[in-house]
Design an enzyme around this catalytic site. Structure first.
Site: not given
Ligand code: PLP
Ligand code: MG
Ligand code: PLP
Ligand code: MG
Ligand code: MG
Ligand code: MG
Lengths: 352, 352
Positions: A192, A168, A101
């Protein structure tokens, strides 16, 4: 048979939240209407939005000068939106690379300005959190991923950086107390620790905005959403409402202090079972272990399907590990109770 | 007392859709889990996504070469995203200005390239649809708003333009048959004729993509969502599911042909009541009247509150007009039945 939900996201919701959400989907508070068919400008939805903001402020002890927004697009849109709003094209922001991420956040930020990857744990397949991170004082901000959903690592403490932090917190928001004053932006997809997919929480320091020289598209401009209390356009009302139900549930269960106690107990139990078990081992460095996503492997990977089917027989779903780590991942977010973790530990213990 | 829902959006859902949605919020198909807490990569959610796409294709008779996406961000994000994907900075696209939403689409497109407003009805507070619109053959596309939610006008027929059409169908998608082959992009926020807020339908001709020279942020690149069957990141699963329930309901009720018949009957009844009533009059030019949003005024505006309270007494909600038109707006989307319109007509007739 009871189902035990260990999905990494969308993820477990509290039982009472599901019941209240179902009621609202059918009819919201004797209005004769489903919440899904009510105008986002109605008195009812306005009250929901206000309570969601107020409860977020209360639970996270958010100081003056910060605004709470509920947007669409997920954390992935925030990868781009944070940089677009905070990183001018001549400037270079610092990014800490602790997993998949973080890498995506870095990729999108590079479209806006310079990116200095000041630390990375990619050398060990992201199984640890870098320490003693040096951030140039010239950076407008340093971006971190507080909990790495895929690799099961987590910043236990947020380092004292000399520049504002953009974080994040998708997979550990509301799981523990935080000091909001360290941050310029905190963002998290709801799916989550907060609610269903479709809503994104953003906490932003107003003073950090309006400093980039570029013109911002309306839908990517935090200031417009601030001006309109998140409803510059039609918001994801139902997802926000279910998030509000979860926030009420968190408050009733001791707030984020209650959550961190509960989460610590669950994580300790599970990591202990992994450590003590001769067949299983954890993937993350011990001092960096996540209290949200517990990643573990079998010494004999050929027996993985056997373990997964023992889990299925015990009503456990969602423990297959992400392909970049393999093995197993048990996501034990706020709404997971000790009984759920005990059930998983029981299956592990019978697996010999 | 029954509630009659005339909200302009988020808007009325069919009774059976609300019941099925409530069930899924509690527990989805004997999985032991709420649909809101299931992974977007689970077999169950995959099946939902596939059926939603297939049913959209079937109902709208979508030809080969087009892709169906369910995104986040609402139609407002599409104002920018369509232009970002289709309008290169050296080029000039044609836009038809038929109301507040067209104006916003124009504003966002200007960030991407040239915009030629080829026709506008702003001279008469948008109470009509411009005719004989000339579009330069050099335009990469012409953008139209097929139904103007605020002003109650609607393109009765889509003109034969010589260039591909990009259309905001937020408030009349699935209300009548369309010839998709005329379009490069069709987009619509779900929350009027399809489902709850939080999902956005996009139908895009694949051949129209990849022609702009700019680099696209991941979350604003149609091609990435095509590659990942809408799930480049976590999608708004519950909103998509409720949209799917609505699509099933549309199919069961005769498809878009069934809808246009039903909608015509409802609109005729209501417009007739307005025309025949000595105190009320319609705001839109007769030949351009919307079958979705019926806007009308009192000759004596001072009696507006009196009429609104008569509506409230009869269980009618959501008929207050938008501030830019005033008076009343009855949104009579697909899910509104004839009985609902009859109820409103009854209140009008007793109002003397
Ligand atoms: C730490 C983290 N950041 C970003 C995301 C991406 O989020 P989204 O699917 O809502 O764009 C996720 C999981 O999907 C995540 O676990
Ligand atoms: Mg990760
Ligand atoms: C025709 C039209 N276009 C665009 C919008 C904006 O949609 P959203 O709020 O989903 O961004 C609306 C209504 O809200 C609309 O009626
Ligand atoms: Mg061990
Ligand atoms: Mg309009
Ligand atoms: Mg009249």
């Amino acid at each position: 048979m009871k189902t035990y939900n260990f999905y990494a996201g969308p993820a477990i919701l509290a039982e009472e939240v599901k019941k209240q959400a179902a009621q609202a989907a059918l009819e919201y508070e004797n209005t004769g209407l489903s919440l899904m068919e009510m105008s986002h400008r109605s008195a009812e939805v306005t009250a929901i939005m206000e309570e969601a903001v107020a409860l977020t402020r209360e639970l996270l002890n958010i100081p003056e000068g910060y605004r709470v927004l509920f947007l669409q697009g997920g954390a992935s849109l925030q990868f781009y939106m944070t940089a677009l709003n905070l990183l001018d094209s001549g400037k270079t922001a610092a990014y800490v690379d602790t997993g998949a991420w973080s890498k995506k956040a870095i990729k999108e930020a590079k479209r806006c300005g310079g990116v200095d990857v000041v630390a990375s744990s990619s050398d060990k397949n992201y199984n640890y959190i870098p320490k003693n991170i040096d951030v140039p004082a010239s950076a407008p901000y340093v971006h971190i991923t507080t909990n790495n959903t895929i690799f099961g690592t987590q910043f236990q403490e947020i380092p004292d950086f000399d520049v504002p932090v953009v974080a994040d917190m998708s997979s550990d928001i509301f799981s523990r107390p935080i000091d909001v004053s360290k941050y310029d932006v905190i963002y998290a997809g709801a799916q989550k620790n907060m609610g269903p997919a479709g809503a994104t929480l953003v906490i932003v320091r107003e003073g950090a905005l309006g400093k980039v020289t570029r013109e911002l598209p309306s839908m990517l401009d935090y200031r417009l959403f601030i001006e309109k209390n998140s409803l510059f356009n039609t918001g994801p009302v139902f997802s926000i409402y279910v998030s509000l139900l979860t926030l009420r549930w968190i408050k009733k269960n001791g707030g984020v202090e209650g959550m961190v106690n509960r989460n610590t107990e669950k994580a300790n139990l599970l990591y202990e079972a992994i450590d003590n078990h001769p067949l299983f081992y954890g993937t993350a460095a011990k001092e960096d272990r996540s209290k949200m996503n517990v990643c573990f492997l079998l010494h004999e990977p050929s027996r993985s399907d056997e373990f997964l089917s023992a889990c299925a027989d015990a009503g456990i779903v969602g423990v297959k590990g992400h392909r970049s780590v393999g093995g197993f991942r048990a996501s034990i977010y706020n709404a997971m109770d000790l009984a759920g973790v005990r059930q998983l530990v029981k299956v592990m213990e019978s697996f010999q």
